[in-house]
Design a protein around this motif. Structure first.
Motif, short mmCIF file in Angstrom:
data_model
loop_
_atom_site.label_atom_id
_atom_site.label_comp_id
_atom_site.label_asym_id
_atom_site.label_seq_id
_atom_site.Cartn_x
_atom_site.Cartn_y
_atom_site.Cartn_z
N ASN A 223 0.83 -1.22 0.00
CA ASN A 223 0.00 0.00 0.00
C ASN A 223 0.85 1.26 0.00
OD1 ASN A 223 -2.43 -1.40 -0.04
ND2 ASN A 223 -2.57 -1.51 2.19
N LEU A 224 1.95 1.25 0.75
CA LEU A 224 2.86 2.40 0.76
C LEU A 224 3.47 2.61 -0.62
CD1 LEU A 224 4.59 1.74 4.19
CD2 LEU A 224 3.23 3.77 3.64
N LYS A 226 2.27 1.64 -3.56
CA LYS A 226 1.26 2.09 -4.51
C LYS A 226 0.88 3.55 -4.29
CE LYS A 226 -0.34 -0.27 -7.22
NZ LYS A 226 0.14 -0.61 -8.60
N ALA A 227 0.99 4.00 -3.02
CA ALA A 227 0.66 5.40 -2.70
C ALA A 227 1.84 6.34 -2.95
CB ALA A 227 0.23 5.49 -1.24
N GLU A 229 4.52 6.44 -1.22
CA GLU A 229 5.14 6.79 0.07
C GLU A 229 6.44 6.00 0.20
OE1 GLU A 229 4.16 8.79 2.52
OE2 GLU A 229 2.09 9.31 2.02
N ILE A 307 -4.13 4.00 4.01
CA ILE A 307 -3.60 4.01 2.64
C ILE A 307 -4.41 3.06 1.76
CG2 ILE A 307 -1.61 3.37 1.21
CD1 ILE A 307 0.16 4.40 3.46
#
Length: 307
Positions: A223-224, A226-227, A229, A307
């Motif tokens: 998720n990080l 893909k975001a 981050e 996220i």
């Protein structure tokens, strides 16, 4: 059937055994629920980590039936195909479809070092035998067969061949595949120790190993990434790396089963010829796992839930 778009995290799930080396379906259900709760996008049954080589064909189909019951349409259930002859592979694919599998991960012939023409013909015969979507497993390091770009071009003539598990360990190959095929081919990174790099280079997802023990940490990392981050993702990745390296050892099954046992979502038992860990090796792997647990990051620090 669950929606299968070949994006996200697909655990190559473990096959837990009891002390008599029968499949422990209660523990399998517990691990599957942990994966779903964390947010994975599908599961792959009877892969290398699922001890495909130690399972009978009957057991693989029983595992599929049980998994479909447990999952109940919440995520796709994909069955790994490792047959040695084209005839057996075609029959396996057809039975998997009849039982309700959502897709197949397909390896090239295992006991015959086929040439490029033979490999392409093998995959095409399977694709033409059923309507199941296919993930091609490209792992020349462990399975001796390299599926090159020209071979992939031929394979993509079959509409059901849709994705590749990219395990060449050559990060440049992700860019080569993207440049050649664009959106025609989904790419799932297949090596835990370069999983973040794979995502940052445009892989659509991962077929992951340590997710079997650490589903929430794996999903947080995904998720990080893909975001965008990346700073937080790298920090989490550095904590994760000693564990991720368990995925690239010949005893990856014993190691990852042990890690998942620490988490209460697997048993440590493996079928011979794989033997239990003993002595210095056992102590070393246990210490690695225990050290990681002691330093385990709080996922709330990574805004995991948002996220």
């Amino acid at each position: 059937m669950a929606n299968l778009n070949w994006e996200g995290i697909y655990p190559a799930v473990l096959t837990p055994f009891d002390e008599q080396y029968n499949i422990d379906f209660a523990m399998f259900a517990k691990n599957t629920e942990a994966q779903i709760e964390a947010g994975v996008h599908g599961i792959i049954l009877a892969g290398s980590l699922g001890e495909a080589s130690a399972l009978s064909q009957e057991e693989k189909f029983l595992l599929l039936e049980k998994a479909l019951e447990i999952v109940n349409g919440r995520i796709p259930v994909i069955l790994n195909l490792t047959e040695n002859t084209t005839k057996d592979a075609v029959e396996f694919a057809q039975k998997a479809e009849k039982l309700g599998a959502d897709g197949l991960m397909v390896l090239p012939p295992m006991r015959y070092r086929a040439d490029d023409r033979e490999v392409v013909a093998f995959f095409k015969a399977i694709a033409q035998s059923s309507s199941l979507p296919i993930l091609v497993y490209n792992n020349p390091i462990d399975y001796a067969t390299y599926i090159n770009l020209d071979m992939m071009e031929e394979l993509l003539e079959e509409p059901t061949i849709q994705a590749v598990k990219e395990s060449t360990r050559d990060l440049a190959n992700i860019t080569r595949l993207k440049n050649r095929f664009g959106d025609r081919l989904k790419i799932l990174g297949g090596v835990d120790t370069i999983c973040l790099e794979s995502l940052m280079l445009g892989a659509d997802g991962l077929v992951a190993g340590l997710v079997d023990a650490y589903p929430k940490e794996t999903m947080a990392l995904y998720n990080l990434a893909k975001a965008g981050e990346y700073e937080k993702a790298v920090e989490l990745y550095r904590w994760f790396m000693p564990l991720l390296e368990l995925d690239i050892h010949p005893k990856l099954i014993q190691y990852i089963k042990l890690a998942a046992t620490y988490e209460g979502i697997c048993t440590p038992f493996t079928r011979a010829p794989r033997l239990p860990l003993v002595g210095e090796e056992k102590e070393r792997i246990e210490k690695l796992i225990e050290d990681a647990i002691a330093q385990r990051p709080q996922l709330t620090d990574y805004n995991y839930a948002t996220i």
